[in-house]
Motif scaffolding. Sequence first.
Motif, PDB file in Angstrom:
ATOM      1  N   ILE A  87     -44.387 -41.593 -11.339  1.00  0.00           N
ATOM      2  CA  ILE A  87     -45.061 -40.898 -10.420  1.00  0.00           C
ATOM      3  C   ILE A  87     -44.972 -41.677  -9.089  1.00  0.00           C
ATOM      4  N   ASP A  88     -45.221 -43.002  -9.339  1.00  0.00           N
ATOM      5  CA  ASP A  88     -44.842 -44.055  -8.288  1.00  0.00           C
ATOM      6  C   ASP A  88     -43.695 -44.025  -7.472  1.00  0.00           C
ATOM      7  N   THR A  89     -42.805 -43.964  -8.228  1.00  0.00           N
ATOM      8  CA  THR A  89     -41.438 -44.085  -7.592  1.00  0.00           C
ATOM      9  C   THR A  89     -41.052 -42.457  -6.934  1.00  0.00           C
ATOM     10  N   ALA A  90     -41.453 -41.473  -7.455  1.00  0.00           N
ATOM     11  CA  ALA A  90     -41.026 -40.114  -7.096  1.00  0.00           C
ATOM     12  C   ALA A  90     -42.154 -39.904  -5.712  1.00  0.00           C
ATOM     13  N   LEU A  91     -43.160 -40.528  -5.843  1.00  0.00           N
ATOM     14  CA  LEU A  91     -44.319 -40.263  -4.466  1.00  0.00           C
ATOM     15  C   LEU A  91     -43.400 -41.175  -3.389  1.00  0.00           C
ATOM     16  N   ARG A  92     -42.926 -42.373  -3.532  1.00  0.00           N
ATOM     17  CA  ARG A  92     -42.106 -43.066  -2.524  1.00  0.00           C
ATOM     18  C   ARG A  92     -41.188 -42.509  -2.172  1.00  0.00           C
ATOM     19  N   ASN A  93     -40.238 -41.930  -2.711  1.00  0.00           N
ATOM     20  CA  ASN A  93     -38.825 -41.367  -2.472  1.00  0.00           C
ATOM     21  C   ASN A  93     -39.005 -39.945  -1.874  1.00  0.00           C
ATOM     22  N   ASP A 103     -36.266 -39.266  -8.131  1.00  0.00           N
ATOM     23  CA  ASP A 103     -36.235 -38.686  -7.019  1.00  0.00           C
ATOM     24  C   ASP A 103     -37.149 -37.627  -6.309  1.00  0.00           C
ATOM     25  N   GLY A 104     -38.304 -37.421  -7.547  1.00  0.00           N
ATOM     26  CA  GLY A 104     -39.116 -36.461  -7.118  1.00  0.00           C
ATOM     27  C   GLY A 104     -38.827 -35.117  -7.477  1.00  0.00           C
ATOM     28  N   GLY A 105     -37.539 -34.892  -8.165  1.00  0.00           N
ATOM     29  CA  GLY A 105     -37.302 -33.611  -8.682  1.00  0.00           C
ATOM     30  C   GLY A 105     -38.058 -33.277 -10.178  1.00  0.00           C
ATOM     31  N   LEU A 106     -38.035 -32.038 -10.452  1.00  0.00           N
ATOM     32  CA  LEU A 106     -38.550 -31.733 -11.706  1.00  0.00           C
ATOM     33  C   LEU A 106     -37.700 -31.482 -12.743  1.00  0.00           C
ATOM     34  N   ILE A 155     -42.197 -14.215 -19.086  1.00  0.00           N
ATOM     35  CA  ILE A 155     -42.312 -13.158 -19.811  1.00  0.00           C
ATOM     36  C   ILE A 155     -43.904 -12.590 -20.112  1.00  0.00           C
ATOM     37  N   VAL A 156     -44.613 -13.574 -19.977  1.00  0.00           N
ATOM     38  CA  VAL A 156     -46.022 -13.668 -19.677  1.00  0.00           C
ATOM     39  C   VAL A 156     -46.550 -12.787 -18.838  1.00  0.00           C
ATOM     40  N   ASN A 157     -46.731 -11.601 -18.920  1.00  0.00           N
ATOM     41  CA  ASN A 157     -47.337 -10.690 -17.922  1.00  0.00           C
ATOM     42  C   ASN A 157     -48.959 -10.901 -17.499  1.00  0.00           C
ATOM     43  N   GLY A 158     -49.182 -10.586 -16.163  1.00  0.00           N
ATOM     44  CA  GLY A 158     -50.426 -11.095 -15.856  1.00  0.00           C
ATOM     45  C   GLY A 158     -50.838 -12.301 -15.312  1.00  0.00           C
ATOM     46  N   LEU A 159     -49.630 -13.043 -15.172  1.00  0.00           N
ATOM     47  CA  LEU A 159     -49.864 -14.678 -14.831  1.00  0.00           C
ATOM     48  C   LEU A 159     -48.761 -14.882 -13.650  1.00  0.00           C
ATOM     49  N   GLU A 160     -49.264 -15.379 -12.554  1.00  0.00           N
ATOM     50  CA  GLU A 160     -48.160 -15.949 -11.593  1.00  0.00           C
ATOM     51  C   GLU A 160     -47.364 -16.969 -11.961  1.00  0.00           C
ATOM     52  N   ILE A 161     -46.177 -17.010 -12.047  1.00  0.00           N
ATOM     53  CA  ILE A 161     -45.455 -18.098 -12.506  1.00  0.00           C
ATOM     54  C   ILE A 161     -44.439 -18.651 -11.372  1.00  0.00           C
ATOM     55  N   TYR A 162     -44.501 -19.830 -11.062  1.00  0.00           N
ATOM     56  CA  TYR A 162     -44.223 -20.513  -9.668  1.00  0.00           C
ATOM     57  C   TYR A 162     -43.229 -21.625 -10.374  1.00  0.00           C
ATOM     58  N   GLY A 163     -41.829 -21.326  -9.894  1.00  0.00           N
ATOM     59  CA  GLY A 163     -40.852 -22.448 -10.267  1.00  0.00           C
ATOM     60  C   GLY A 163     -40.690 -23.468  -9.220  1.00  0.00           C
ATOM     61  N   ALA A 164     -40.741 -24.477  -9.373  1.00  0.00           N
ATOM     62  CA  ALA A 164     -40.656 -25.527  -8.291  1.00  0.00           C
ATOM     63  C   ALA A 164     -39.488 -26.459  -8.442  1.00  0.00           C
ATOM     64  N   ALA A 165     -38.891 -26.905  -7.394  1.00  0.00           N
ATOM     65  CA  ALA A 165     -37.570 -27.799  -7.773  1.00  0.00           C
ATOM     66  C   ALA A 165     -37.742 -29.070  -7.597  1.00  0.00           C
ATOM     67  N   ASN A 166     -38.952 -29.697  -6.909  1.00  0.00           N
ATOM     68  CA  ASN A 166     -39.349 -30.740  -6.594  1.00  0.00           C
ATOM     69  C   ASN A 166     -40.856 -31.179  -6.516  1.00  0.00           C
ATOM     70  N   LEU A 167     -41.404 -32.157  -6.248  1.00  0.00           N
ATOM     71  CA  LEU A 167     -42.907 -32.553  -6.004  1.00  0.00           C
ATOM     72  C   LEU A 167     -43.216 -32.124  -4.701  1.00  0.00           C
ATOM     73  N   VAL A 168     -42.301 -32.129  -3.693  1.00  0.00           N
ATOM     74  CA  VAL A 168     -42.498 -31.973  -2.401  1.00  0.00           C
ATOM     75  C   VAL A 168     -42.997 -30.314  -2.141  1.00  0.00           C
ATOM     76  N   GLU A 169     -42.265 -29.420  -2.948  1.00  0.00           N
ATOM     77  CA  GLU A 169     -42.607 -28.266  -3.124  1.00  0.00           C
ATOM     78  C   GLU A 169     -43.829 -27.744  -3.458  1.00  0.00           C
ATOM     79  N   VAL A 170     -44.398 -28.442  -4.507  1.00  0.00           N
ATOM     80  CA  VAL A 170     -45.650 -28.166  -4.977  1.00  0.00           C
ATOM     81  C   VAL A 170     -46.901 -29.063  -3.770  1.00  0.00           C
ATOM     82  N   PHE A 171     -46.658 -29.880  -3.419  1.00  0.00           N
ATOM     83  CA  PHE A 171     -47.389 -30.499  -2.280  1.00  0.00           C
ATOM     84  C   PHE A 171     -47.376 -29.598  -1.292  1.00  0.00           C
ATOM     85  N   ARG A 172     -46.446 -29.140  -0.651  1.00  0.00           N
ATOM     86  CA  ARG A 172     -46.508 -28.209   0.618  1.00  0.00           C
ATOM     87  C   ARG A 172     -47.043 -26.862   0.181  1.00  0.00           C
TER      88      ARG A 172
END
Length: 511
Positions: free
Chosen positions: A47-53, A111-114, A147-164
Amino acid sequence: MLIKTYGGAVQGIEAITITAEVNVSGGNNYSIVGLPDSAVRESYKRIDTALRNKGLHMPRRGILVNLAPADIRKEGSAYDLCIATGILAASGQMKAEEVHKYMIMGELSLDGGLQPVKGLLPIAIQARKEGFKGFILPKQNVREAAIVNGLEIYGAANLVEVFRFFNGEESLEPSGMNTREVFFSGINRYEQDFSDVKGQENVKRSLEIAAAGGHNIILIGPPGAGKTMLAKRLPTILPPLTLNEALETTKIHSVAGKLSASDALLTARPFRSPHHTISDAALVGGGGAPQPGEISLAHNGVLFLDELPEFKRAVLEVLRQPLEERKVTISRSKFSVNYPASFMLVASMNPCPCGYYNHPSKECECPPGSVKKYLNRISGPLLDRIDIHVEVTPVAFSELAGTRTSEKSEQVRERVVTAREVQRARFREREGIYANAQVPSRDVREICRIGSTGQSLLKTAMERLNLSARAYDRILKVSRTIADLAGSPEIHTEHLAEAIHFRSLDREAWK
């Protein structure tokens, strides 16, 4: 500041919600509690290194992370994203208003990727059950959870996408799919077909009976007779998976990490064929962090054991209980997990070490007594759980070169499905029983009634063929299935005669 984020842990094939309580306050230590394993404790460095990068920073203050409930061991790297999100929110770098509405899981790269993680399908099901708005996870796991209906599924490529996303600076597109559409578009799609097999009509008939009644079967014959080819085509004539069966099977493969990024819902019955060098833990399941074994991966499908006598005796013996109970329990000092294991066992073997005992044209080169010794590698209790024994003979050249077309799997499957419907109606008031092979011994006489003529035929057969007493119930169950295939409410002598024919390789007869 205290922030709560949410993830999940898998126990067996079910999930429980894990609350990551992140508190940032005075001091300069980082601590994580709540029974974390080494991979979870190492999350600090990732986490520390990913945040820095990614241009963010790890607070240089006291950070305490509690993974609740604290009496359940947390394993793996899947909590990285959940903890990192909590740290960003608790340190004021990210808005925290919406964080509690989402389940968040994923492994962080430096590098912050998932990176993808396993077991997200049961966690997604649990998230919907507990009323979470959505599930944020690595892009590679999106199809698995969508495949689980009734739940919003969000796919993120990296930590910054989740942050934003939580800061409202960038939106993530929810992924979803029509589960029923995916399911019905994929069922009954197989590369193999029964029509590929030339000749072997007797063996095909035995496999049809096994599929119709859920019976375990063993094929005995020389090398090159087609045992493996026939076994691989058994799933093509089994009834199609129901949607519930497909979901349950997919959950097991998700927990085991067997789903690829392109997989969504398993729509074909599994066919597992482990090598004979497999260990008992790999077959049944286990390990320090228990994982499903081959018998659970074969749930709702077929477990094929090729060259059965070559498996270690201890490995074969662990099959006995799962074959009866159709589940396996793995116990450790502090917990135990249950995995479903309702599968059809298909085994194959050579009749002797050289493979040519009873061969029509080649002589057996084995020394005296070796056939008996070879067969004795399979214990009586295990053989007792195999209903149908079939001798597979080599196919004649005239059949191999002939142009005669065989029945396609689709035609055979129609008869199997019809027979299964009859059994489903018969056992509708008996919980846990859906096929003739599952009938307990105490109910065999009631369900598989035969007349005096049939009793006389069965007595004569057992005396003349020197069949063991354990073959009695098996013959009755198989004859009930044959009658169901024939659309007969009663078991007639011809049904019994055919069932007896499929016990002619009983252990005592081969002695």
